[in-house]
Write an enzyme that holds these catalytic residues in place. Structure first.
Site, PDB file in Angstrom:
ATOM      1  CG  ASP A 194       7.688 -17.923 -24.910  1.00 18.23           C
ATOM      2  OD1 ASP A 194       8.830 -17.622 -25.328  1.00 18.23           O
ATOM      3  OD2 ASP A 194       6.694 -17.230 -25.125  1.00 18.23           O
ATOM      4  CG  ASP A 197       6.000 -13.153 -29.360  1.00 23.89           C
ATOM      5  OD1 ASP A 197       6.799 -13.458 -30.245  1.00 23.89           O
ATOM      6  OD2 ASP A 197       5.106 -13.914 -28.948  1.00 23.89           O
ATOM      7  CG  PHE A 201       8.149 -14.449 -22.664  1.00 23.60           C
ATOM      8  CD1 PHE A 201       8.990 -15.446 -23.141  1.00 23.60           C
ATOM      9  CD2 PHE A 201       8.039 -14.275 -21.298  1.00 23.60           C
ATOM     10  CE1 PHE A 201       9.735 -16.228 -22.273  1.00 23.60           C
ATOM     11  CE2 PHE A 201       8.778 -15.052 -20.421  1.00 23.60           C
ATOM     12  CZ  PHE A 201       9.626 -16.028 -20.912  1.00 23.60           C
ATOM     13  CE  LYS A 235       8.179 -10.155 -25.928  1.00 26.22           C
ATOM     14  NZ  LYS A 235       9.087  -9.376 -26.780  1.00 26.22           N
TER      15      LYS A 235
HETATM   16  N1  LIG Z   1       7.453 -15.137 -26.892  1.00 29.10           N
HETATM   17  C1  LIG Z   1       8.706 -14.941 -27.325  1.00 29.10           C
HETATM   18  N2  LIG Z   1       8.962 -13.842 -28.055  1.00 29.10           N
HETATM   19  C2  LIG Z   1      10.244 -13.667 -28.475  1.00 29.10           C
HETATM   20  C3  LIG Z   1      11.281 -14.552 -28.184  1.00 29.10           C
HETATM   21  C4  LIG Z   1      12.445 -14.011 -28.776  1.00 29.10           C
HETATM   22  C5  LIG Z   1      13.826 -14.606 -28.792  1.00 29.10           C
HETATM   23  N3  LIG Z   1      14.149 -15.304 -27.575  1.00 29.10           N
HETATM   24  C6  LIG Z   1      15.364 -16.102 -27.617  1.00 29.10           C
HETATM   25  C7  LIG Z   1      15.658 -16.629 -26.278  1.00 29.10           C
HETATM   26  C8  LIG Z   1      15.366 -17.942 -26.224  1.00 29.10           C
HETATM   27  C9  LIG Z   1      14.802 -18.412 -27.480  1.00 29.10           C
HETATM   28  O1  LIG Z   1      15.363 -19.661 -27.835  1.00 29.10           O
HETATM   29  C10 LIG Z   1      15.197 -17.324 -28.479  1.00 29.10           C
HETATM   30  O2  LIG Z   1      16.445 -17.663 -29.034  1.00 29.10           O
HETATM   31  C11 LIG Z   1      12.073 -12.817 -29.399  1.00 29.10           C
HETATM   32  N4  LIG Z   1      10.754 -12.659 -29.192  1.00 29.10           N
HETATM   33  C12 LIG Z   1       9.858 -11.620 -29.692  1.00 29.10           C
HETATM   34  O3  LIG Z   1       9.466 -12.002 -31.013  1.00 29.10           O
HETATM   35  C13 LIG Z   1       9.349 -10.820 -31.817  1.00 29.10           C
HETATM   36  C14 LIG Z   1      10.459 -10.871 -32.828  1.00 29.10           C
HETATM   37  O4  LIG Z   1      10.131 -11.870 -33.760  1.00 29.10           O
HETATM   38  P1  LIG Z   1      11.008 -11.864 -35.124  1.00 29.10           P
HETATM   39  O5  LIG Z   1      10.805 -10.445 -35.714  1.00 29.10           O
HETATM   40  O6  LIG Z   1      10.419 -12.949 -35.956  1.00 29.10           O
HETATM   41  O7  LIG Z   1      12.446 -12.092 -34.710  1.00 29.10           O
HETATM   42  C15 LIG Z   1       9.540  -9.652 -30.872  1.00 29.10           C
HETATM   43  O8  LIG Z   1       8.314  -9.294 -30.302  1.00 29.10           O
HETATM   44  C16 LIG Z   1      10.457 -10.254 -29.821  1.00 29.10           C
HETATM   45  O9  LIG Z   1      10.386  -9.556 -28.585  1.00 29.10           O
HETATM   46  C17 LIG Z   1      10.987 -15.708 -27.399  1.00 29.10           C
HETATM   47  O10 LIG Z   1      11.849 -16.549 -27.079  1.00 29.10           O
HETATM   48  N5  LIG Z   1       9.680 -15.843 -27.003  1.00 29.10           N
END
Ligand SMILES: Nc1nc2c(c(CN[C@H]3C=C[C@H](O)[C@@H]3O)cn2[C@@H]2O[C@H](COP(=O)(O)O)[C@@H](O)[C@H]2O)c(=O)[nH]1
Length: 478
Positions: free
Chosen positions: A450, A380, A378, A348
């Site tokens: 994603d 998460d 990814f 991831k």
């Molecule tokens: N699959 C996926 N997981 C992502 C992101 C992002 C941020 N990406 C930025 C880049 C482009 C996007 O527009 C976002 O602005 C964080 N995470 C994951 O989420 C969790 C945090 O969650 P919370 O505690 O609620 O903030 C943590 O595992 C973190 O690694 C994503 O994009 N996709």
């Protein structure tokens, strides 16, 4: 073939005998990550998580129309209030180092506490939680002249644990989750970057780093002790022929900019740390004997840190190869586990690092990849939550009960692997459905789907509109 020409077959045999032929093959890093194959394997063998085909079709339609309405693209990445932007005082090298630091630590921000008591960060007059809290910490540290995004800093004597605890300090009584693991991961990455991708004359080390974060160990902290001790042990880099080209001219000029900004940082960091001791109530605690060797810090930090740039250049513009290089050299990016007796790769944070580069640079410069569509979703805890809310993922009654009652699921548990693997496969099916419904939508890939699903999850959370519970697993992997 004339008499004095060597027989190629004989040469090959000689090379094999000397183990040179095999070494070349061993060295070759594949452009295929295998993540999507493994996700399909997990989906095919999952019994607690399934994918609803009607839910997928409906999700594909709504995701595509939302993308169209918002003009969703890589440009959206730069509109995030905290993301670094080219030209906002960030050079290309600064951007690369910032994103590497961010995705090295981009995991596990969820809290059992209320919104008021949970870990949060004061920055620019706001309080930031979750992923945003991490980005806010990095931006705040840079504004405090602490070069937190310069990898060589992580193994400098001046980068004491107290300095890092100051960087990630909370505005509440709850500290950032897994802080000790985050510190160990920074130290380990700093050593690996210095040894394997540091200045060209120190050569490259090609064999993979010994795993310190194998899943079994990571949860009881053994690996941390290991990693910490690795901070103490500094085996000299093996002198090897460096196969890297020197950075291109533009990097040199941006390196010069980074150089002056790092030199300024080092200078100001010296002053800032001194000031901090005089003025801040939460002055940065310095362990005894760690007084700043300002000349030393300035000297070592003077040259721009191009180690991550060299790592990216080793991937020859292949996203898959860069993901595999991260997994090969950095145990903390080696997000693999076992399912039904088979080793499976989810990778991831390695994948999101490449995706963030691609989006931040809008597919140019250090974000230019020929195979960006090879990346998957990814895995998460946020996007699975959204997929469940959209009716795409369906859980077995026991799993449903466990998640709704906020039970923690151990890292490596079959439920966790099914949730993560089926989410990856579900996004792939959504991508295929979008393309089936809109053959012209060739620009829609798993990365943009994603990113959008994550952003919508956060918008719904902020608006307090009902999203399903997410699975709670404390993990350095996501
Ligand atoms: N699959 C996926 N997981 C992502 C992101 C992002 C941020 N990406 C930025 C880049 C482009 C996007 O527009 C976002 O602005 C964080 N995470 C994951 O989420 C969790 C945090 O969650 P919370 O505690 O609620 O903030 C943590 O595992 C973190 O690694 C994503 O994009 N996709």
């Amino acid at each position: 073939m004339s008499d004095d020409e060597a027989d190629p077959e004989l040469l090959e045999l000689l090379r094999e005998t000397l183990g040179l032929g095999k070494k070349k093959a061993q060295d070759e890093v594949s452009t295929d990550t295998g993540v999507l194959r493994d996700a399909e394997y997990i989906y095919t063998n999952a019994i607690d998580v399934s994918i609803d085909m009607y839910g997928s079709k409906g999700a594909a339609a709504s995701i595509y129309s939302t993308m169209q309405d918002r003009g969703y693209s890589t440009e959206t990445w730069g509109q995030h209030e905290l993301h670094p932007r080219l030209g906002d005082g960030f050079s290309d090298v600064d951007m690369v180092n910032f994103i590497f630091t961010m995705d090295l630590l981009n995991f596990s921000f969820w809290s059992e506490l209320s919104d008021e008591e949970r870990y949060q960060v004061d920055h620019r007059g706001k309080r930031w939680t979750g992923y945003n809290s991490l980005v806010a910490c990095l931006q705040r540290a840079l504004e405090e002249e602490i070069p937190i995004t310069t990898p060589k800093f992580w193994i400098e004597q001046s980068c004491a644990d107290g300095v890092l605890r100051h960087v990630f300090r909370s505005a509440t009584n709850e500290e950032i989750p897994l802080l000790d693991k985050r510190i160990a991961i920074l130290r380990e990455a700093g050593e690996i970057l210095g040894e394997s991708f540091g200045d060209p004359d120190c050569g490259l080390r090609d064999e993979p780093t010994v795993a310190k974060y194998d899943r079994g160990m990571v949860d009881n902290g053994d690996a941390i002790a290991d990693a910490d001790s690795s901070h103490a042990s500094t085996e000299p880099p093996q002198p090897q022929h460096s196969t890297l080209e020197e950075p291109t001219a533009d990097v040199t000029s941006t390196a010069a900019k980074a150089n002056s900004s790092v030199a300024r940082d080092a200078q100001q960091q010296t002053e800032a740390l001194t000031t901090a001791e005089e003025t801040h109530t939460d002055a940065i605690p310095q362990p005894a004997g760690a007084e700043l060797d300002s000349m030393g810090v300035r000297r070592k930090l003077l040259e721009p840190d191009l180690s991550v740039v060299r790592l990216i250049e080793k991937a020859d513009h292949s996203a898959g190869k860069l993901v595999n290089l991260l997994a090969k050299h950095f145990p903390s990016f080696r997000d693999e586990t076992r399912f039904d007796g088979k080793r499976v790769r989810l990778l991831k944070r390695a994948q999101i690092f490449v995706a963030d580069l691609w989006a931040a640079f809008n597919g140019t410069s250090y974000g230019a990849f020929d195979d960006i569509d090879h990346l998957t979703m990814f895995a998460d805890y946020r996007v699975p939550q959204m997929l469940r809310s959209l009716g795409v993922l369906v859980y077995s009654p026991p799993l449903n009960y466990a998640i709704n009652s906020l039970k923690e699921i151990p890292s490596g548990h079959s439920w966790e692997v099914q949730l993560r693997g089926c989410s990856i496969w579900a996004v792939e099916l959504i991508r295929r459905e979008i393309l089936r419904q809109h053959p012209e939508a060739t620009g829609v890939n798993a990365v943009l789907i994603d990113f959008l699903l994550y952003d919508i999850a956060k918008e719904r959370e902020a608006a307090g509109t009902g999203t399903a519970a997410f699975h709670r697993t404390r993990s350095i992997w996501y």
